[in-house]
Design a protein around this motif. Structure first.
Motif: not given
Length: 286
Positions: A145, A148-149, A216, A265, A268-273, A276
């Motif tokens: 993960t 990926a991030v 979030w 996961a 990390l994906y909330e941070s990536l969102r 962006s």
């Protein structure tokens, strides 16, 4: 381009080199020699692509088939000593391999974790700090993960409850599918890690079920380190006390925690969102 003679064929299960590789299944043997095992096509080729120079390489021409020559060339190109490259029979390779689908390639490589001072951070780094990860499969999934991030680095910290975090466990390397060689990983004490984060002005976000802020609603942009602890014990008190913000993940069922790799996961994906998007709407007051 230099040419090399065909690798020595190992056909005996009693060969001492074979026995020495099998011993690396135990952490004590790995730590003593400071080497570990990488097996499988994807994992081995990613290790070589990352500049890892194997201590030894064991191939099985019968299993590799037409891939034997290209793999052999790539291994020689790594800078390995030619005398440390071996061909094996299928029976010997089966004895060496920890899994049945290794594809005929197994490398013995030096330990590859880094010091904190060897990490190169971007202007707005995203770091992942894991304290006391107990299971190799979880750690491998976390590294996938992280790759990926696109995190800058993963820092592994031992906690007071469990010192089992082992980046160099062959099961970790296998579960990571080669991400152990694509993501910078450092191992350090808790004190050294906090000093490193402070020196680089990195904010810390700690995950804990006792937090009042939902993940979030927290600002996960800018120089940031996401802190996660073991499933059994969570983050230790010093991390919770020094974190800039604590966040929780809503749990509406009977379970009181998520799998560590799953929680990682999510964060990390909330941070990536958030990263962006140039701006974020204010949190929903409801």
């Amino acid at each position: 381009m230099p040419t090399h003679s065909a690798p020595l064929l190992l056909a005996s299960l009693q060969n001492q080199r074979i026995k020495d590789v099998i011993k690396l299944n135990k952490r004590a043997a790995r730590d003593q020699r400071r080497v570990t095992v990488v097996e499988g096509w994807r994992e081995a080729t990613r290790a070589l692509a990352a500049g890892i120079v194997p201590v030894e390489a064991f191939l099985c021409a019968d299993l590799l088939g037409e891939n034997f020559a290209p793999v052999l060339h790539q291994i020689y190109a790594s800078g390995i000593q030619p005398a440390s490259v071996f061909n094996t029979t299928p029976a010997v390779f089966a004895k060496l391999a920890y899994r049945g689908e290794s594809g005929g390639i197994l490398l013995v490589v030096p330990y590859f974790s880094r010091r904190l001072t060897e990490l190169h951070l971007t202007a707005t780094p995203l770091l992942l700090v894991i304290e006391g990860a107990e299971k190799p499969g979880n750690l491998g999934a976390i590294l996938r993960t992280a790759d990926a991030v696109g995190v800058d680095a993963v820092i592994l910290v031992e906690n007071t409850h469990d010192d089992a975090t082992d980046l160099h466990n062959p099961n970790t390397i296998r579960a990571a599918l080669g991400a152990t060689f694509t993501v910078p990983v450092a191992a350090a004490s808790a004190t050294a890690t906090r000093e490193f984060l402070n020196a680089h002005a990195v904010r810390t976000v700690a995950t804990t079920p006792d937090a009042t802020v939902t993940y979030w609603d927290a600002d996960l942009r800018g120089p940031l380190a996401i802190l996660l602890g073991s499933e059994a014990h969570g983050l230790s008190d010093p991390w919770l006390a020094t974190a800039h913000v604590q966040v929780q993940m809503p749990m509406h069922g009977a379970m009181d925690s998520l799998n560590l790799a799953t929680a990682t996961a999510v964060m990390l994906y909330e941070s990536l969102r958030q990263r962006s998007r140039p701006t974020l709407p204010p949190p929903d007051p409801t």
